[in-house]
Enzyme design. Structure first.
Site, PDB file in Angstrom:
ATOM      1  N   ASP A  73       0.821  -1.210   0.000  1.00 28.56           N
ATOM      2  CA  ASP A  73       0.000   0.000   0.000  1.00 28.56           C
ATOM      3  C   ASP A  73       0.856   1.262   0.000  1.00 28.56           C
ATOM      4  O   ASP A  73       0.502   2.256  -0.645  1.00 28.56           O
ATOM      5  CB  ASP A  73      -0.929   0.000   1.209  1.00 28.56           C
ATOM      6  N   ASP A 114      -0.551  -5.608   3.725  1.00 30.23           N
ATOM      7  CA  ASP A 114      -1.942  -5.292   3.997  1.00 30.23           C
ATOM      8  C   ASP A 114      -2.968  -6.171   3.294  1.00 30.23           C
ATOM      9  O   ASP A 114      -4.004  -6.498   3.869  1.00 30.23           O
ATOM     10  CB  ASP A 114      -2.215  -3.841   3.619  1.00 30.23           C
ATOM     11  N   LYS A 115      -2.755  -6.504   2.045  1.00 32.51           N
ATOM     12  CA  LYS A 115      -3.778  -7.248   1.304  1.00 32.51           C
ATOM     13  C   LYS A 115      -3.486  -8.733   1.224  1.00 32.51           C
ATOM     14  O   LYS A 115      -4.370  -9.530   0.913  1.00 32.51           O
ATOM     15  CB  LYS A 115      -3.920  -6.686  -0.129  1.00 32.51           C
ATOM     16  N   CYS A 196       5.859  -2.842   8.029  1.00 32.91           N
ATOM     17  CA  CYS A 196       6.107  -1.602   8.760  1.00 32.91           C
ATOM     18  C   CYS A 196       5.762  -1.795  10.240  1.00 32.91           C
ATOM     19  O   CYS A 196       4.713  -2.353  10.579  1.00 32.91           O
ATOM     20  CB  CYS A 196       5.297  -0.463   8.163  1.00 32.91           C
ATOM     21  N   SER A 482      -6.090   3.796   7.029  1.00 28.90           N
ATOM     22  CA  SER A 482      -5.217   2.680   7.391  1.00 28.90           C
ATOM     23  C   SER A 482      -4.940   2.710   8.876  1.00 28.90           C
ATOM     24  O   SER A 482      -5.213   3.698   9.554  1.00 28.90           O
ATOM     25  CB  SER A 482      -3.903   2.789   6.615  1.00 28.90           C
TER      26      SER A 482
END
Length: 567
Positions: A73, A114-115, A196, A482
């Site tokens: 992202d 994220d995905k 992250c 987010s």
């Protein structure tokens, strides 16, 4: 697949890759690896896959590795973000179809970011095969001038807390740091592989996977380059072979009770609002149903026990030091269903009972100032959870906000609407310093269909905070934010503008009222006037057309339903 006369052809093809007779009589274990050189979260997974294979072979299984795509992202911010949420469902489909086509007996899912974690969870739910997840883990914390980032010294020598490079961009724009200071933050923010190191979507969903029981204990928060990573990978490889022999499949751990546990963990840690897209989608693929109402009801019952960057001082590494997900289970145990199975063979209750909660830790993000990482139910950070669902005349089907990242002074806010038809328009005004205190920034046409792709708007949100407007300006959008976002940022407004939701009727200067404690988001315009505006409204042409995105716009559901395909 390898048995009898019909197995001769696949056996012959596997022999071309060095497989032997002994391999054909063992459990065939697919290793779904999202290794990629396109982002740091997955850069190290190739080595992890080798360790998983060692474990599979040691337990008498036959490992077969395959890959799927892995977007970041952060790298895809802006125009590239249109394509990222659609990739979640594409990842799910790719793993599902490869597993079915190759008739794997079990799956090890190597994932980060994220995905990819939610996409693979969706695939595991659909397949209902024996499955175990190995998250890639958080990266190390960046350091600048011998200190972590944040904090950074700003103009005049005063300390300015910045959560990431994006907020630094806003600080530079506001004249609070120099170009050289931003360059130093940029050069040192990401020191190596891993997700992250804040409670963004990647780490939120890794904690969800562990809470669901689909990883070994401690796997979600183990740092990417920790010495315990090889033992974790080999143990996971061994365990998947045992799960196949025991006939334990993913849906035995994907239940209504386990999903409620996962939601409570997200709420108690102030996790990413994207979990309110992903958990309903996972439930959907498991044949279950999770709604925004479930999140809001549980949020009112679940205290906030921890806050992580950017909403708080601690990192996910601090959470691991404090005991990780098992310690969270222990702290929340009176509110959880714990007599549930896990991929490790023990129950969640056993994990919670044997966990040790590290009561304090040095917070690297505050230069060595200590503090509790996980609070108790008796002394929570807040009596309610870190996420909330708002409804009202602007969001009749719901909108979401990360309350734990919003200053209490902005829990209630009323101001004039500043209306933008897309992210780029808003960014131009923000950088031109045309946004002022009290404004309510409205960014529409960024929903699942209208974007298309429901872009994450974390860069303009972070720039706003970096410019010092995070406690005086609110943002409202049918796009998303987010776990990396802080400030009064309200997303997932449903119905979205493209579907003719009330957000499409907002005009410049209209008054918008936000009341987070009352769970309200209202456009202070008479209902009949809103209806008249919508009657005359016409949808805007999509910003991205052609190819897969034309298909996506036709098949994706609304944000309130998880933005899943075909519903």
């Amino acid at each position: 697949m390898f048995d009898g006369l019909k197995g001769a052809y696949p056996r012959a093809l596997y022999r071309a890759m060095g497989f032997e007779d002994r391999d054909f009589g063992q459990s065939l274990i697919g290793i779904a690896n999202s290794w990629s050189e396109t982002n740091p979260g997955h850069f190290h997974l190739r080595e992890l896959a080798g360790w998983v294979k060692e474990g599979v072979r040691a337990a008498g299984g036959t490992p077969v590795e395959f890959n799927t795509v892995a977007p970041c992202d952060g790298i895809c911010q802006g125009a590239g973000m249109h394509y990222v949420l659609p990739l979640r469902d594409l990842i799910a489909a790719s793993v599902e179809l490869m597993a079915r086509a190759n008739r794997f007996d079990g799956l090890v899912l190597l994932c980060s970011c994220d995905k990819i974690v939610p996409g693979m969870l969706m695939a595991a739910a659909r397949l209902d095969l024996p499955a175990i997840f190995v998250p890639g883990g958080p990266m190390a914390s960046g350091r600048t001038r011998g200190r972590p980032t944040p904090p950074e010294l700003g103009a005049g020598g005063r300390v300015i807390i910045t959560s990431d490079v994006k907020e630094g961009m806003g600080r530079l724009r506001a004249g609070l740091i120099s170009e050289e200071e931003l360059r130093e933050i940029e050069a040192n923010a990401c020191p190596g592989p891993g997700a992250c190191n804040f409670m963004g979507t990647a780490n939120t969903m890794a904690c969800v996977a562990e809470t669901l029981g689909l990883t070994l204990a401690g796997a979600a928060t183990l740092p990417a380059v920790d010495t315990g990573r090889r033992p974790l990978c080999t143990a996971s490889g061994k365990r998947i072979v045992e799960l196949v022999r025991e006939g334990v499949t993913a849906r035995s751990m994907l239940t209504e009770e386990s999903l409620r546990n996962a939601i409570r963990i997200v709420l108690a840690t102030g996790g990413s609002t994207n979990a309110m897209l992903h958990i309903p989608a996972i439930a959907h693929d498991a044949g279950l149903r999770v709604t925004l109402d479930d999140f809001d009801r549980l949020s009112r019952e679940t205290p906030l026990l921890a806050k992580f960057r950017p909403a708080g001082p601690h990192t996910v590494t601090d959470l691991h030091t404090a005991g990780g997900v098992p310690a969270l289970l222990k702290a929340l145990s009176p509110l959880l269903h714990l007599d549930l199975p896990t991929a490790g063979g023990e129950t969640l209750r056993q994990r919670a009972e044997t966990a040790i909660i590290g009561r304090t830790a040095e917070s690297r993000s505050l230069g060595g100032v200590g503090g509790d990482v996980i609070h108790s139910l008796d002394e929570p950070l807040s009596p309610e959870g870190g996420l909330a669902v708002l409804r009202g005349s602007l969001a009749p089907q719901g909108a979401v906000v990360k309350v734990s990242g919003v200053a209490p002074a902005m829990w209630q806010h009323t101001g004039p609407a500043r209306v933008f038809e897309c992210e780029e328009e808003m960014a131009e005004s923000l950088l031109a310093e045309a946004i002022h205190p009290r404004d309510v920034v409205v960014i529409r046409n960024e929903g699942p269909r209208g974007g298309p792709g429901m872009r994450e708007l974390s860069i303009p949100a972070a720039i706003l905070v970096g410019m010092g407007l995070g406690e005086s300006v609110a943002m409202v959008t049918d796009g998303r934010f987010s776990g990396a976002t802080r400030g009064p940022c309200i997303g997932h407004v449903a119905p979205e503008a493209e579907a003719g939701g009330p957000i499409a009727a907002v005009r410049e200067g209209d008054t918008i009222c936000i009341d987070i404690p009352a769970r309200r988001l209202d456009l202070l315009v008479p209902e009949d006037e809103i209806a008249r505006r919508l009657e005359a409204w016409q949808p805007r042409p999509p910003r991205v057309t052609g190819g897969f995105m034309d298909v996506y716009r036709r098949i994706v559901s609304g944000a309130d339903e998880g933005a899943v395909w075909g519903t």
